[in-house]
Design a protein around this motif. Structure first.
Motif, PDB file in Angstrom:
ATOM      1  N   ARG A  61       0.915  -1.044  -0.066  1.00 56.60           N
ATOM      2  CA  ARG A  61      -0.075  -0.016   0.008  1.00 56.60           C
ATOM      3  C   ARG A  61       0.892   1.233   0.125  1.00 56.60           C
ATOM      4  O   ARG A  61       1.814   1.561   0.920  1.00 56.60           O
ATOM      5  N   ILE A  62       0.444   2.016  -1.158  1.00 57.52           N
ATOM      6  CA  ILE A  62       1.477   3.348  -1.156  1.00 57.52           C
ATOM      7  C   ILE A  62       0.574   4.695  -0.986  1.00 57.52           C
ATOM      8  O   ILE A  62      -0.302   4.653  -1.452  1.00 57.52           O
ATOM      9  N   THR A  63       1.270   5.437  -0.066  1.00 57.43           N
ATOM     10  CA  THR A  63       0.294   6.635   0.135  1.00 57.43           C
ATOM     11  C   THR A  63       1.373   7.747  -0.491  1.00 57.43           C
ATOM     12  O   THR A  63       2.610   7.924  -0.379  1.00 57.43           O
ATOM     13  N   VAL A  64       0.800   8.848  -1.171  1.00 55.85           N
ATOM     14  CA  VAL A  64       1.564   9.877  -1.756  1.00 55.85           C
ATOM     15  C   VAL A  64       0.744  11.165  -1.281  1.00 55.85           C
ATOM     16  O   VAL A  64      -0.377  11.127  -1.292  1.00 55.85           O
TER      17      VAL A  64
ATOM     18  N   ARG B 293       1.741   3.711 -10.828  1.00 47.36           N
ATOM     19  CA  ARG B 293       0.759   2.999 -11.651  1.00 47.36           C
ATOM     20  C   ARG B 293       1.393   2.249 -12.864  1.00 47.36           C
ATOM     21  O   ARG B 293       1.329   1.131 -13.069  1.00 47.36           O
ATOM     22  N   ARG B 294       2.051   2.886 -13.560  1.00 46.18           N
ATOM     23  CA  ARG B 294       2.735   2.369 -14.646  1.00 46.18           C
ATOM     24  C   ARG B 294       3.850   1.130 -14.339  1.00 46.18           C
ATOM     25  O   ARG B 294       4.204   0.304 -15.051  1.00 46.18           O
ATOM     26  N   ALA B 295       4.469   1.338 -13.197  1.00 44.64           N
ATOM     27  CA  ALA B 295       5.389   0.175 -12.527  1.00 44.64           C
ATOM     28  C   ALA B 295       4.571  -1.011 -12.010  1.00 44.64           C
ATOM     29  O   ALA B 295       5.164  -1.823 -11.615  1.00 44.64           O
ATOM     30  N   GLY B 296       3.035  -0.882 -12.304  1.00 41.86           N
ATOM     31  CA  GLY B 296       2.376  -1.934 -11.832  1.00 41.86           C
ATOM     32  C   GLY B 296       1.962  -1.849 -10.117  1.00 41.86           C
ATOM     33  O   GLY B 296       1.576  -2.735  -9.676  1.00 41.86           O
ATOM     34  N   LEU B 297       2.097  -0.801  -9.557  1.00 43.45           N
ATOM     35  CA  LEU B 297       1.611  -0.565  -8.321  1.00 43.45           C
ATOM     36  C   LEU B 297       0.628   0.605  -8.240  1.00 43.45           C
ATOM     37  O   LEU B 297       0.387   1.297  -8.943  1.00 43.45           O
ATOM     38  N   SER B 298      -0.002   0.361  -7.121  1.00 42.42           N
ATOM     39  CA  SER B 298      -1.349   1.138  -6.740  1.00 42.42           C
ATOM     40  C   SER B 298      -0.931   2.132  -5.495  1.00 42.42           C
ATOM     41  O   SER B 298      -0.345   1.998  -4.762  1.00 42.42           O
ATOM     42  N   ALA B 299      -1.241   3.287  -5.618  1.00 42.00           N
ATOM     43  CA  ALA B 299      -1.152   4.624  -4.896  1.00 42.00           C
ATOM     44  C   ALA B 299      -2.394   5.207  -4.743  1.00 42.00           C
ATOM     45  O   ALA B 299      -3.155   5.602  -5.385  1.00 42.00           O
ATOM     46  N   THR B 300      -2.581   5.968  -3.197  1.00 44.35           N
ATOM     47  CA  THR B 300      -3.358   6.401  -2.742  1.00 44.35           C
ATOM     48  C   THR B 300      -2.769   7.848  -2.641  1.00 44.35           C
ATOM     49  O   THR B 300      -1.976   8.020  -1.742  1.00 44.35           O
ATOM     50  N   VAL B 301      -3.468   9.195  -3.320  1.00 46.59           N
ATOM     51  CA  VAL B 301      -2.936  10.362  -3.090  1.00 46.59           C
ATOM     52  C   VAL B 301      -3.928  11.189  -2.195  1.00 46.59           C
ATOM     53  O   VAL B 301      -5.056  11.181  -2.308  1.00 46.59           O
ATOM     54  N   TYR B 302      -2.986  11.626  -1.140  1.00 45.29           N
ATOM     55  CA  TYR B 302      -3.841  12.634  -0.273  1.00 45.29           C
ATOM     56  C   TYR B 302      -3.460  14.009  -0.498  1.00 45.29           C
ATOM     57  O   TYR B 302      -2.003  14.314  -0.594  1.00 45.29           O
TER      58      TYR B 302
ATOM     59  N   PRO C 274      10.865   8.642  -5.888  1.00 47.37           N
ATOM     60  CA  PRO C 274      10.243   7.362  -6.585  1.00 47.37           C
ATOM     61  C   PRO C 274      10.857   6.816  -7.802  1.00 47.37           C
ATOM     62  O   PRO C 274      11.116   5.769  -7.923  1.00 47.37           O
ATOM     63  N   ALA C 275      11.036   7.690  -8.719  1.00 48.22           N
ATOM     64  CA  ALA C 275      11.579   7.352  -9.959  1.00 48.22           C
ATOM     65  C   ALA C 275      12.911   6.943  -9.778  1.00 48.22           C
ATOM     66  O   ALA C 275      13.378   5.884 -10.406  1.00 48.22           O
ATOM     67  N   HIS C 276      13.787   7.340  -9.253  1.00 45.96           N
ATOM     68  CA  HIS C 276      15.256   6.954  -8.824  1.00 45.96           C
ATOM     69  C   HIS C 276      15.208   5.786  -8.060  1.00 45.96           C
ATOM     70  O   HIS C 276      15.862   4.744  -8.492  1.00 45.96           O
ATOM     71  N   CYS C 277      14.346   5.613  -7.005  1.00 43.64           N
ATOM     72  CA  CYS C 277      14.551   4.245  -6.294  1.00 43.64           C
ATOM     73  C   CYS C 277      13.646   3.361  -7.229  1.00 43.64           C
ATOM     74  O   CYS C 277      14.555   1.918  -7.298  1.00 43.64           O
ATOM     75  N   LEU C 278      12.804   3.489  -7.919  1.00 44.97           N
ATOM     76  CA  LEU C 278      12.183   2.214  -8.911  1.00 44.97           C
ATOM     77  C   LEU C 278      13.339   1.996  -9.903  1.00 44.97           C
ATOM     78  O   LEU C 278      13.455   0.760 -10.323  1.00 44.97           O
TER      79      LEU C 278
ATOM     80  N   LEU D  26      10.324   0.900  -2.834  1.00 44.47           N
ATOM     81  CA  LEU D  26       9.505   1.806  -1.752  1.00 44.47           C
ATOM     82  C   LEU D  26      10.110   2.064  -0.545  1.00 44.47           C
ATOM     83  O   LEU D  26       9.834   2.804   0.140  1.00 44.47           O
ATOM     84  N   ARG D  27      10.662   0.812  -0.068  1.00 41.63           N
ATOM     85  CA  ARG D  27      11.196   1.017   1.146  1.00 41.63           C
ATOM     86  C   ARG D  27      12.483   1.951   1.319  1.00 41.63           C
ATOM     87  O   ARG D  27      12.426   2.859   2.377  1.00 41.63           O
ATOM     88  N   ARG D  28      13.238   1.892   0.288  1.00 38.49           N
ATOM     89  CA  ARG D  28      14.165   2.956  -0.009  1.00 38.49           C
ATOM     90  C   ARG D  28      13.736   4.458   0.000  1.00 38.49           C
ATOM     91  O   ARG D  28      14.151   5.437   0.541  1.00 38.49           O
ATOM     92  N   CYS D  29      12.561   4.579  -0.911  1.00 38.84           N
ATOM     93  CA  CYS D  29      12.004   5.916  -0.922  1.00 38.84           C
ATOM     94  C   CYS D  29      11.494   6.340   0.253  1.00 38.84           C
ATOM     95  O   CYS D  29      11.604   7.337   0.654  1.00 38.84           O
ATOM     96  N   GLU D  30      10.635   5.512   1.099  1.00 41.34           N
ATOM     97  CA  GLU D  30      10.303   5.826   2.314  1.00 41.34           C
ATOM     98  C   GLU D  30      11.279   6.299   3.262  1.00 41.34           C
ATOM     99  O   GLU D  30      11.071   7.526   3.858  1.00 41.34           O
ATOM    100  N   ALA D  31      12.355   5.540   3.296  1.00 41.75           N
ATOM    101  CA  ALA D  31      13.607   5.861   4.219  1.00 41.75           C
ATOM    102  C   ALA D  31      14.102   6.994   3.667  1.00 41.75           C
ATOM    103  O   ALA D  31      14.246   8.016   4.691  1.00 41.75           O
ATOM    104  N   ALA D  32      14.153   7.277   2.448  1.00 39.08           N
ATOM    105  CA  ALA D  32      14.779   8.699   1.945  1.00 39.08           C
ATOM    106  C   ALA D  32      13.608   9.784   2.369  1.00 39.08           C
ATOM    107  O   ALA D  32      14.431  11.016   2.549  1.00 39.08           O
TER     108      ALA D  32
END
Length: 139
Positions: free
Chosen positions: A9-12, A27-36, A56-60, A71-77
């Motif tokens: 589950r990804i939150t933006v 989404r293009r990477a096949g993942l679902s994100a909820t935007v708040y 996120p682009a760099h991490c992916l 996503l773990r790396r992106c969150e940590a960053a």
């Protein structure tokens, strides 16, 4: 490709152009994100839009076929910087939107004594690619 119904589950946070671009990229990477949407304060929308897409682009890209690692790396960053920005923004909600009157004039006088761009340089001077590019966490 990850299972979007049962995958991570990804939150933006931030529904501006950067947040929407990040969600579209995920989404293009096949993942679902909820935007708040984040309450607008400090005019950080433009400053954050690059970060919202670049990190996120760099991490992916760097994680190849492992989007969960990305996503773990992106969150940590981003978690420390994003949390700090939200706290500062929320603390200003009552200050930024005062009606004309004594409180507003008092606020204006207090703010006149300093340069908000210098005080908030950590927001506007942030280099998202530099912060993630060398493996360090975002400042």
């Amino acid at each position: 490709m990850p299972d979007m119904a049962h995958g991570p589950r990804i939150t933006v946070v931030g529904g501006g152009i950067g947040g929407l671009r990040a969600a579209a990229f995920l989404r293009r990477a096949g993942l679902s994100a909820t935007v708040y949407e984040q309450a607008p304060a400090l005019a950080q929308g433009a400053a954050r839009s690059i970060e919202d897409a670049a990190v996120p682009a760099h991490c992916l890209t760097a994680s190849g076929d492992d989007p969960e690692q990305a996503l773990r790396r992106c969150e940590a960053a981003r978690v420390e910087r994003t949390t700090r920005l939200q706290r500062v923004s929320h603390a200003r909600c009552d200050i930024d939107h005062l009606p004309d009157g004594p409180e507003q004039r008092s606020r204006d006088a207090a703010l006149a004594g300093s340069d908000p761009l210098v005080r908030n340089g950590w927001i506007y001077g942030h280099d998202a690619e530099d912060a993630i590019g060398d493996g360090s966490t975002a400042r």
